[in-house]
Design an enzyme around this catalytic site. Structure first.
Site, short mmCIF file in Angstrom:
data_model
loop_
_atom_site.label_atom_id
_atom_site.label_comp_id
_atom_site.label_asym_id
_atom_site.label_seq_id
_atom_site.Cartn_x
_atom_site.Cartn_y
_atom_site.Cartn_z
N PRO A 7 0.82 -1.22 0.00
CA PRO A 7 0.00 0.00 0.00
C PRO A 7 0.85 1.27 0.00
CG PRO A 7 -0.63 -1.50 1.79
CD PRO A 7 0.63 -2.02 1.21
N GLU A 8 0.54 2.19 -0.91
CA GLU A 8 1.20 3.48 -0.97
C GLU A 8 0.16 4.55 -0.62
OE1 GLU A 8 3.51 3.88 -4.62
OE2 GLU A 8 3.62 1.71 -4.79
N LYS B 45 2.42 7.28 4.24
CA LYS B 45 1.77 5.97 4.38
C LYS B 45 1.42 5.67 5.84
CE LYS B 45 5.05 4.55 0.83
NZ LYS B 45 6.17 3.63 0.57
N HIS C 213 -5.60 -13.84 8.86
CA HIS C 213 -4.38 -13.31 9.47
C HIS C 213 -4.65 -12.10 10.36
CE1 HIS C 213 -2.28 -16.00 6.71
NE2 HIS C 213 -3.05 -15.52 5.75
N ARG D 266 1.66 -10.76 5.90
CA ARG D 266 3.12 -10.77 5.92
C ARG D 266 3.73 -10.20 7.19
NH1 ARG D 266 5.44 -9.78 0.25
NH2 ARG D 266 7.26 -10.48 1.43
N ARG E 211 20.42 16.32 -3.47
CA ARG E 211 20.93 14.96 -3.42
C ARG E 211 21.69 14.62 -4.69
NH1 ARG E 211 18.91 11.73 0.93
NH2 ARG E 211 17.73 13.17 2.23
N ARG F 278 14.88 -3.25 -5.75
CA ARG F 278 13.53 -2.99 -6.23
C ARG F 278 13.51 -3.10 -7.74
NH1 ARG F 278 9.42 -0.72 -3.40
NH2 ARG F 278 10.03 0.06 -1.39
#
Ligand SMILES: [Zn+2]
Length: 279
Positions: A2-3, A58, A92, A114, A156, A266
């Protein structure tokens, strides 16, 4: 995973479903459900009334009629579900809350296959819980500072994809919306932030906001089936994805097959023609 759009969908659902309800009972049912940093056990919030449901990036939290808040992070597969009458518990369940308002009762469960998600009882500073203090504002925050965020990116010298995932520069974006943002901005995920003009960085922030706005309108992306709305339904934004998870499918803009590369543990999906590695 989820974002921002998925967490915002859950927040809106919870606001509609549990605002004004009092917590009659609360149980953590798995050793990893309660974050070790929680200042109190879950049972400490029994008797509290839910005043509001808030979000930054989030992170999600239930504002209570007391100084502490109940914070939640969905991690990889966390779900808040309201069980209908006599509906069997999902497999779960990590935490469970019995709620009531007047004579109405509801059972809210935190289900997480998870177990990377968690809940915790925390204090706040300036309205933000302690675990979210280090998180930068997301672009939907009324106090989001665009110029400051552009400068944070520009300062950065890291890959733009890595920068987009860094929740301390700007929060809310994860792997799916980072790939969609860079596809829309026609920027290769490995380009360094120091090689991007401020105008290009601004464009990237605008596309991130736009793609997440569109995803919120479609209740988010249930790509791997882990994310669910509070009523158990899926989001429907995956039909609108242009790059993420589209390896070898034609780019919707130019028809070139979408490529997948891996860096920073990723996967990144991009169009090798629209998103070249040049400055
Ligand atoms: Zn293309």
């Amino acid at each position: 995973m989820p974002e921002l759009p998925e967490v915002e969908t859950v927040r809106r659902d919870l606001e509609k479903d549990v605002k004004g309800f009092t917590i009659l009972a609360s149980h953590d049912l798995h050793p990893r459900a309660l974050k070790p940093e929680s200042i109190a056990p879950l049972k400490s919030i029994i008797g509290a009334k839910i005043i509001n449901v808030n979000r930054r990036g989030k992170f999600l939290w239930f504002e209570l009629n007391r100084p502490q808040v109940l914070v939640a992070h969905l991690g990889m597969s966390g779900q808040f579900l309201i069980l209908k009458n006599n509906e069997p518990s999902p497999k779960h369940v990590r935490a469970k809350f019995e709620l009531s308002k007047n004579l109405r009762k509801k059972e809210l469960v935190f289900n997480d296959q998870r177990t990377f998600g968690w809940v915790s009882v925390e204090e706040t500073t300036d309205g933000i819980p302690s675990s979210a203090q280090h998180i930068a504002k997301d672009p939907f925050d009324p106090f989001f500072d665009r110029d400051e965020t552009i400068n944070k990116f520009a300062k950065r010298n890291i890959r733009i994809k890595t920068a987009l995932l860094n929740q301390e520069i700007m929060s809310g974006v994860g792997n799916i919306y980072a790939d969609e943002t860079l596809w829309r901005a026609k920027v290769h995920p490995e380009v360094s932030t120091s090689d991007l003009s401020k105008k290009k960085i601004e464009l990237i922030i605008d596309f991130a906001t736009q793609v997440m706005q569109e995803a919120i309108a479609k209740s988010g992306t249930s790509f791997d089936g882990a994310y669910r709305k509070v009523n158990g339904e899926s989001g429907s934004f995956e039909d609108s994805l242009a790059a993420y998870g589209r390896t070898d499918e034609p780019c919707p803009r130019c028809g070139t097959p979408i490529r997948r590369i891996v860096f920073g543990a990723r996967s990144s999906h991009f169009c090798p023609r629209c998103q070249r590695k040049i400055k």
